[in-house]
Scaffold this active site. Structure first.
Site, PDB file in Angstrom:
ATOM      1  N   HIS A  94     -11.531   4.492  -6.473  1.00  0.00           N
ATOM      2  CA  HIS A  94     -12.310   4.986  -5.339  1.00  0.00           C
ATOM      3  C   HIS A  94     -13.715   5.369  -5.791  1.00  0.00           C
ATOM      4  O   HIS A  94     -13.879   6.063  -6.791  1.00  0.00           O
ATOM      5  CB  HIS A  94     -11.641   6.220  -4.720  1.00  0.00           C
ATOM      6  CG  HIS A  94     -10.375   5.906  -4.000  1.00  0.00           C
ATOM      7  ND1 HIS A  94      -9.404   6.839  -3.751  1.00  0.00           N
ATOM      8  CD2 HIS A  94      -9.914   4.746  -3.479  1.00  0.00           C
ATOM      9  CE1 HIS A  94      -8.405   6.277  -3.102  1.00  0.00           C
ATOM     10  NE2 HIS A  94      -8.689   5.008  -2.926  1.00  0.00           N
ATOM     11  N   HIS A 119       0.822  -1.213   0.000  1.00  0.00           N
ATOM     12  CA  HIS A 119       0.000   0.000   0.000  1.00  0.00           C
ATOM     13  C   HIS A 119       0.852   1.259   0.000  1.00  0.00           C
ATOM     14  O   HIS A 119       0.397   2.326  -0.418  1.00  0.00           O
ATOM     15  CB  HIS A 119      -0.933   0.002   1.206  1.00  0.00           C
ATOM     16  CG  HIS A 119      -2.208   0.738   0.968  1.00  0.00           C
ATOM     17  ND1 HIS A 119      -3.246   0.204   0.233  1.00  0.00           N
ATOM     18  CD2 HIS A 119      -2.601   1.977   1.338  1.00  0.00           C
ATOM     19  CE1 HIS A 119      -4.226   1.089   0.177  1.00  0.00           C
ATOM     20  NE2 HIS A 119      -3.860   2.161   0.832  1.00  0.00           N
ATOM     21  N   ARG A 156       1.148   2.209  -3.562  1.00  0.00           N
ATOM     22  CA  ARG A 156      -0.132   2.756  -4.037  1.00  0.00           C
ATOM     23  C   ARG A 156      -0.307   4.197  -3.560  1.00  0.00           C
ATOM     24  O   ARG A 156      -0.716   5.076  -4.325  1.00  0.00           O
ATOM     25  CB  ARG A 156      -1.270   1.874  -3.532  1.00  0.00           C
ATOM     26  CG  ARG A 156      -2.683   2.378  -3.830  1.00  0.00           C
ATOM     27  CD  ARG A 156      -3.682   1.319  -3.379  1.00  0.00           C
ATOM     28  NE  ARG A 156      -5.039   1.803  -3.284  1.00  0.00           N
ATOM     29  CZ  ARG A 156      -5.907   1.847  -4.293  1.00  0.00           C
ATOM     30  NH1 ARG A 156      -5.528   1.468  -5.498  1.00  0.00           N
ATOM     31  NH2 ARG A 156      -7.133   2.283  -4.118  1.00  0.00           N
ATOM     32  N   TYR A 200      -6.139  10.006   0.790  1.00  0.00           N
ATOM     33  CA  TYR A 200      -4.928   9.310   0.372  1.00  0.00           C
ATOM     34  C   TYR A 200      -3.845  10.282  -0.065  1.00  0.00           C
ATOM     35  O   TYR A 200      -2.674  10.041   0.124  1.00  0.00           O
ATOM     36  CB  TYR A 200      -5.237   8.389  -0.813  1.00  0.00           C
ATOM     37  CG  TYR A 200      -5.677   7.004  -0.431  1.00  0.00           C
ATOM     38  CD1 TYR A 200      -4.851   5.910  -0.615  1.00  0.00           C
ATOM     39  CD2 TYR A 200      -6.939   6.784   0.098  1.00  0.00           C
ATOM     40  CE1 TYR A 200      -5.257   4.632  -0.285  1.00  0.00           C
ATOM     41  CE2 TYR A 200      -7.364   5.517   0.430  1.00  0.00           C
ATOM     42  CZ  TYR A 200      -6.517   4.447   0.238  1.00  0.00           C
ATOM     43  OH  TYR A 200      -6.921   3.190   0.579  1.00  0.00           O
TER      44      TYR A 200
END
Length: 300
Positions: free
Chosen positions: A280, A254, A257, A289
């Site tokens: 999303h 992650h 990402r 994010y």
């Protein structure tokens, strides 16, 4: 026994709280300690409400409750405590509605709010470059690992999406990858020349050897036994590469990402485009994010 409440007037809020506590103890059968907790929580809230102009139950609005909860969170009160106090307020306003002292329940749609989950810090571009450079050599597993890292960063994939990819999901000629995200939602994400080159070399020079005689598996990334690579294997790969690259902190798939989204936005990418690439459903998730400020979000 029927519970009665004093009509609105001076001290009406306190009287209604007393009546609610008696009702909770006698008619709802709440434990004495629970009712005592209600009393403490409601005493604090009604004091706050009175300071903000609510002297009767009908003057307690949704905004009053929201401001109170916001103040608790700003003071660092634990989320469980905030939720407990809202539960006491809801019990009281529900009682008020039942007794006909208010026409609408102001606490009905109020949420206690959750402490945001900590997100991994985005790596700098230089750190990403060091990480991607760690798989060295030309062996089958090295070529596979290099392709994994390049694809994770180039497409911003979740690790579950990466290990679920089949060979046919990567269109090298068109430079995009097709993946299934949360809820089985399909999305198409463009990938760059570096990741195309890395995946091409893996498919041509490494995957056939990893597949061995069992060449039926459609999985893109295989382990040494020719089976689909696991999420745990990808985690271990990134941890090892981060260690060799001298990158401290807890890194995982992650992290790449998150770095993908942050670097795109910092480079001027449109927030909606980043949202689509990340898969999303709501743009506010993308905002979290990528650390977009509310002002920047409004501008976009």
């Amino acid at each position: 026994m029927e519970t009665t409440v004093s009509p609105p007037g001076p001290g009406a809020i306190e009287a209604s709280v007393d009546a609610f506590l008696a009702y909770a103890l006698a008619e709802k059968g709440r434990a004495k300690l629970t009712v005592e907790a209600y009393a403490r929580d409601l005493a604090e809230f009604t004091g706050f409400a009175a300071a903000h102009g609510a002297s009767t139950p009908a003057q307690v609005k949704r905004a009053t409750i929201t401001l109170y909860l916001l103040g608790l969170r700003r003071r660092g009160v634990a989320p469980s405590t905030v939720a407990r106090r809202l539960a006491a307020i809801r019990g009281w306003t529900g009682f008020l509605l039942q007794e006909g002292l208010i026409s609408d329940d102001p606490a009905l749609d109020v949420a206690p709010g959750r402490r945001p989950r900590p997100l991994p810090e985005a790596l700098s571009v230089a750190e990403v470059e060091r990480l991607l450079a760690q798989p060295t050599g030309e062996g089958p597993q090295v070529l596979r690992d290099r392709a994994i890292l390049e694809l994770l960063y180039a497409a911003g994939l979740r690790v579950s999406e990466l290990v679920s990819l089949d060979v046919g999901d990567v269109r090298l000629d068109s430079e995009y990858v097709r993946c299934l995200g949360k809820g089985g939602k399909e999305r198409i994400v463009p990938i760059g020349t570096r990741s195309v080159r890395a995946v091409s070399r893996y498919l041509a020079l490494a995957r056939p050897g990893l597949a061995g005689r069992a060449r039926r598996s459609p999985a893109l990334f295989l382990n040494r036994g020719g089976r689909r690579l696991s999420r745990q294997s990808v985690w271990k790969l990134i941890q090892e590469c981060a260690r060799r690259a001298g990158i401290r902190g807890r890194l995982g798939p992650h992290s790449l990402r998150h770095s993908f989204a942050t670097h795109l936005l910092e480079g001027g990418a449109d927030l909606r485009s980043v949202q689509e690439m990340l898969g999303h459903a709501n743009v506010t998730t993308t905002q979290i994010y990528t650390h977009v400020t509310p002002g920047r979000l409004r501008e976009l």
